[in-house]
Enzyme design. Sequence first.
Site, short mmCIF file in Angstrom:
data_model
loop_
_atom_site.label_atom_id
_atom_site.label_comp_id
_atom_site.label_asym_id
_atom_site.label_seq_id
_atom_site.Cartn_x
_atom_site.Cartn_y
_atom_site.Cartn_z
N GLU A 67 3.55 10.47 -35.98
CA GLU A 67 3.45 11.17 -37.39
C GLU A 67 2.12 10.65 -38.11
OE1 GLU A 67 4.81 13.62 -38.63
OE2 GLU A 67 6.80 13.83 -37.41
N TYR A 150 5.99 12.75 -47.12
CA TYR A 150 6.35 13.38 -45.68
C TYR A 150 6.64 12.46 -44.59
CZ TYR A 150 5.57 15.55 -41.19
OH TYR A 150 5.61 15.94 -39.97
N ASP A 168 5.72 19.46 -43.16
CA ASP A 168 4.23 19.35 -42.61
C ASP A 168 3.79 20.95 -42.71
OD1 ASP A 168 5.35 21.02 -40.45
OD2 ASP A 168 4.50 19.84 -38.91
#
Length: 379
Positions: A67, A150, A168
């Site tokens: 990520e 996030y 996202d």
Amino acid sequence: MDDATLSAPRARKKAGAPAVPAKVTGERATGAVAAALLAWYDRHRRRLPWRAEGGRLGDPYHVFLSEIMLQQTTVKAVGPYFTAFLARWPRVADLAAAPLEEVLSAWAGLGYYARARNLHACAKAVVDRHGGAFPADEAALLALPGIGPYTAAAIAAIAFDLPASPVDGNIERVVSRLYAVDEPLPKSKPRIKALAAALTPHDRPGDFAQGMMDLGATICTPRSPACVLCPLSAPCLGRAAGDPARYPVKAAKGEKPARTGIAFLAVRADGAVLLRTRPEKGLLAQMTEVPSTPWKAGVPVAGDHAPLPAGAKGWRVLPGRVSHVFTHFALELEVWRADLPAATAAPAGHRWVQPVDFAREALPSVMRKVLAHARVPGA
């Protein structure tokens, strides 16, 4: 992989794609959307290096690493870096123990280098605060350095199956089309986040998040979305309006400001190139660079920024310029070259580096462009 990061098997529900109501309103409707998306994901999920298979939860370290790498970068570009990082630092404790210079060097070419520093700082914090195991709590994840809302939600959902809602760019696009969100980005982000959270099921939230990502990446694409193949086409208000590609609505962007500078490429007779490390804070912090003037608007002026006297031949301007676009500005660099005797000493704060050793240096893309522009062997 250590015991703290092993994931446990979980049962999967086998189901065909359910009928989806015509409007995405109410608990039953949002539940049907989640069921349809999960049924589609079970058939069409992408195989990615960091994604767990066979109904297992994602490894927290793998999810974290992927990520951070995927921020503002494509899946295709990240794949080789992810594999190389895992081979070199298979556990978060290994990454935490590595010198930052090595991490930056391994990251070189992936861009947005603050991510590499945050990656390293977070790994150290996981070891120092949590004994080398990522916490199974969204708030605790958010408290770690370099992890924003996030990433915390992504790790919580994908690695721990917690009902978290990462949003996202792909999920943002799917949700904005599903609900035909007319408010332009970035003002619409809170609403899109709330809508995504309302869709997230308590059962398999990690798979739901990954399914939404895959849907946005393969079906609900930025241009020419394949609505006829989409499991959410029936309730999609953007499709019903006849122009799903209109969403998400984006505010008009102004032109990026332009900056210029001069890169001073000093090359010794033995082929070594003069390099230095940028300051600890600021743009490209602690990365390796060819010495240069400050990057400012207007015509570049050498001033007294040349790192050393150029000798009898002097500094000469190479034809053309090096162009590079950063997030907030566009840069153009003139490249001035000086060829110096092999015995020339490096000034304070600088070092001579042979081209064969460039791979060990944390050279960002813009500096590799400078070396390539000057046709330095090995660049």
